[in-house]
Design a protein around this motif. Structure first.
Motif, PDB file in Angstrom:
ATOM      1  N   ASP A  54      44.199 130.663  51.105  1.00  0.00           N
ATOM      2  CA  ASP A  54      45.487 130.983  51.726  1.00  0.00           C
ATOM      3  C   ASP A  54      46.042 132.299  51.198  1.00  0.00           C
ATOM      4  OD1 ASP A  54      45.319 128.637  53.159  1.00  0.00           O
ATOM      5  OD2 ASP A  54      46.745 127.546  51.897  1.00  0.00           O
ATOM      6  N   TYR A  55      45.958 132.504  49.883  1.00  0.00           N
ATOM      7  CA  TYR A  55      46.468 133.732  49.281  1.00  0.00           C
ATOM      8  C   TYR A  55      45.671 134.937  49.787  1.00  0.00           C
ATOM      9  CZ  TYR A  55      48.317 136.968  45.853  1.00  0.00           C
ATOM     10  OH  TYR A  55      48.927 138.044  45.261  1.00  0.00           O
ATOM     11  N   ARG A  58      46.809 135.529  53.440  1.00  0.00           N
ATOM     12  CA  ARG A  58      48.217 135.930  53.515  1.00  0.00           C
ATOM     13  C   ARG A  58      48.442 137.347  52.986  1.00  0.00           C
ATOM     14  NH1 ARG A  58      49.925 131.795  51.185  1.00  0.00           N
ATOM     15  NH2 ARG A  58      50.276 132.635  49.115  1.00  0.00           N
TER      16      ARG A  58
END
Length: 105
Positions: A54-55, A58
């Motif tokens: 996710d990081y 994102r």
């Protein structure tokens, strides 16, 4: 012999480095003065797997700006080290390079 496996972000800015440490359990960072960026290291575990992915998405991290770091400390100069399946799984999501370190103590 056991391998320590980490996912590394090799070129974060200061904001990204500090936010990563707050967002992902066990992550650390240090400033790379020569390249004017931060290098962050996250233990590659089942608990952190989704958070890393996710990081990465994102923050729009470039594939060249990360790797999976495999570090082995051994008391023998030879032997076989099993690499956990989570490394293969991560490569299916983020096809980054692998970096190995082997140290004999």
């Amino acid at each position: 012999m056991e391998a320590e496996i980490s996912f590394r972000f090799l070129s974060l800015d200061k904001f990204q480095a500090y936010s990563l440490v707050r967002e992902i359990l066990g992550s650390t960072h240090k400033e790379d003065l020569e390249n004017k960026c931060y290098v962050a290291c996250v233990p590659l575990t089942q608990q952190n797997f989704e958070d890393i992915n996710d990081y990465y998405v994102r923050q729009r991290i470039e594939i060249e700006a990360c790797d999976i770091f495999v570090s082995v400390n051994s008391d023998s100069a030879s032997g076989i080290v099993d690499i956990p399946l989570i490394v293969n799984r991560m490569l299916k999501y983020i096809d980054c390079k692998l970096t190995f370190s082997f140290t004999v103590a």
